[in-house]
Design a protein around this motif. Structure first.
Motif, short mmCIF file in Angstrom:
data_model
loop_
_atom_site.label_atom_id
_atom_site.label_comp_id
_atom_site.label_asym_id
_atom_site.label_seq_id
_atom_site.Cartn_x
_atom_site.Cartn_y
_atom_site.Cartn_z
N ALA A 34 -35.27 18.11 -53.13
CA ALA A 34 -35.61 19.44 -52.65
C ALA A 34 -36.87 19.42 -51.78
CB ALA A 34 -35.81 20.39 -53.83
N HIS A 38 -37.02 20.37 -47.90
CA HIS A 38 -37.92 21.48 -47.53
C HIS A 38 -38.81 21.07 -46.36
CE1 HIS A 38 -40.77 24.75 -47.63
NE2 HIS A 38 -41.74 23.87 -47.71
N ARG A 54 -33.09 28.08 -42.54
CA ARG A 54 -32.55 28.74 -43.73
C ARG A 54 -31.26 28.06 -44.21
NH1 ARG A 54 -34.08 33.80 -45.34
NH2 ARG A 54 -32.85 33.17 -47.15
N SER A 57 -32.21 25.06 -46.20
CA SER A 57 -32.73 25.45 -47.51
C SER A 57 -31.60 25.87 -48.45
CB SER A 57 -33.75 26.58 -47.37
OG SER A 57 -33.13 27.80 -47.02
N GLN A 58 -30.56 26.49 -47.91
CA GLN A 58 -29.43 26.88 -48.74
C GLN A 58 -28.60 25.66 -49.16
OE1 GLN A 58 -28.81 30.08 -50.01
NE2 GLN A 58 -30.90 30.19 -49.23
N SER A 60 -29.91 22.75 -49.62
CA SER A 60 -30.76 22.16 -50.66
C SER A 60 -30.58 22.89 -51.99
CB SER A 60 -32.22 22.22 -50.21
OG SER A 60 -33.08 21.77 -51.24
N ARG A 61 -30.51 24.20 -51.91
CA ARG A 61 -30.30 24.98 -53.14
C ARG A 61 -28.97 24.62 -53.80
NH1 ARG A 61 -29.28 31.53 -53.33
NH2 ARG A 61 -29.02 31.71 -55.58
N GLU A 67 -34.56 26.52 -55.07
CA GLU A 67 -34.61 27.31 -53.84
C GLU A 67 -36.04 27.42 -53.35
OE1 GLU A 67 -33.39 31.70 -52.00
OE2 GLU A 67 -32.68 31.09 -54.00
N HIS A 69 -38.02 28.60 -49.97
CA HIS A 69 -37.88 29.21 -48.65
C HIS A 69 -38.55 28.30 -47.62
CE1 HIS A 69 -38.26 32.06 -45.34
NE2 HIS A 69 -37.38 32.84 -45.97
N VAL A 87 -37.67 28.86 -57.99
CA VAL A 87 -37.62 29.67 -56.77
C VAL A 87 -39.04 29.79 -56.22
CG1 VAL A 87 -37.08 31.92 -55.76
CG2 VAL A 87 -35.62 30.99 -57.58
N GLU A 90 -41.10 32.96 -49.56
CA GLU A 90 -41.41 32.67 -48.15
C GLU A 90 -42.89 32.48 -47.89
OE1 GLU A 90 -40.70 34.67 -43.72
OE2 GLU A 90 -40.33 35.83 -45.53
N THR A 105 -40.64 30.79 -61.16
CA THR A 105 -40.51 31.64 -59.98
C THR A 105 -41.89 31.92 -59.40
OG1 THR A 105 -38.51 32.72 -60.79
CG2 THR A 105 -39.75 33.87 -59.08
#
Length: 236
Positions: A34, A38, A54, A57-58, A60-61, A67, A69, A87, A90, A105
């Protein structure tokens, strides 16, 4: 880039006793994957290729369960252990030598514009399931306990636990001596349990004082023993 990859590998060996080889990390550590993805997405994001950033990043998720940003700023030496459910928003900023466990998070609290995610200092440990929300600053050498919800800034060299997060160890209080640069010990105090114990001690003191005022200290030893047992049962 190669120097940063070496740094990423080094911190995993330092902080995860389960890591046995470079190939194991490269092939089997989603946190490592990740972070690499990133860096690519963040570079594209700064070049204004937002949609491609983006999309990466998706991807990667999907691959890692983490996740991040592409706008988030990540320092050197970040270690995401296990990582599922992490998570990072941004406008979040993560300092150097930070350790994040699964389910964390770093998020916002609403639809406000501008800086809306937290800034994490250096040498910070964020334990499993913790939530750090809003445009707040977490100082250097802070430890955040599992399941905590942090909504206010935290000064350096503190330990935070609970919902909402409360400081239970501050520099100068409950000194533990000289710390290593990264302290991964998660044997944290429980503020609610300490509060309950304090209330119980106060109740016992008040019962003893009431007994003295009522003259029950002159009662028979058997009755006094029965009252003492009753208080011990309530304490348990």
């Amino acid at each position: 880039m190669l120097a940063r990859i070496r740094k990423d590998l080094q911190v995993i060996f330092e902080r995860d006793p389960a890591a046995r080889s470079v190939w194991e990390i490269v092939l089997c550590y989603p946190g490592f994957h990740a972070i690499l993805l990133h860096r690519v997405a963040h570079w594209l994001y700064k070049k204004k290729w937002v949609v491609l950033a983006r999309f990466i990043s998706q991807v990667s998720r999907f691959l890692t369960g983490i996740e991040i940003h592409p706008g988030a700023v990540i320092g050197e030496g970040l270690f995401i252990d296990h990582g599922s459910g992490v998570v990072i928003g941004e406008t979040a900023e993560v300092g150097d030598n930070v350790t994040i466990y699964q389910g964390v998070t770093l998020g916002g609290t609403g639809k406000e514009q501008g800086k809306r995610h937290p800034t994490i200092g250096n040498n910070v440990v964020v334990s499993s399931g913790a939530r750090v929300l809003g445009s707040i600053t977490i100082g250097d050498n802070v430890k955040i306990g599992s399941g905590s919800v942090v909504l206010r800034p935290v000064p350096p060299n503190c330990t935070v636990v609970g919902v909402p997060g409360k400081i239970v160890v501050r520099e100068g209080v409950k000194v533990r001596g000289v710390h290593d640069p990264i302290d991964l010990n998660q044997d944290l105090a429980d503020p609610m349990a300490e509060m309950i114990f304090c209330l119980q001690r106060k109740i016992n003191q008040l019962e003893d004082r009431i007994a003295q005022l009522e003259g029950t200290e002159h009662e028979s030893p058997d009755l006094q023993h029965a009252r003492s047992q009753e208080r011990n049962i309530c304490s348990a």
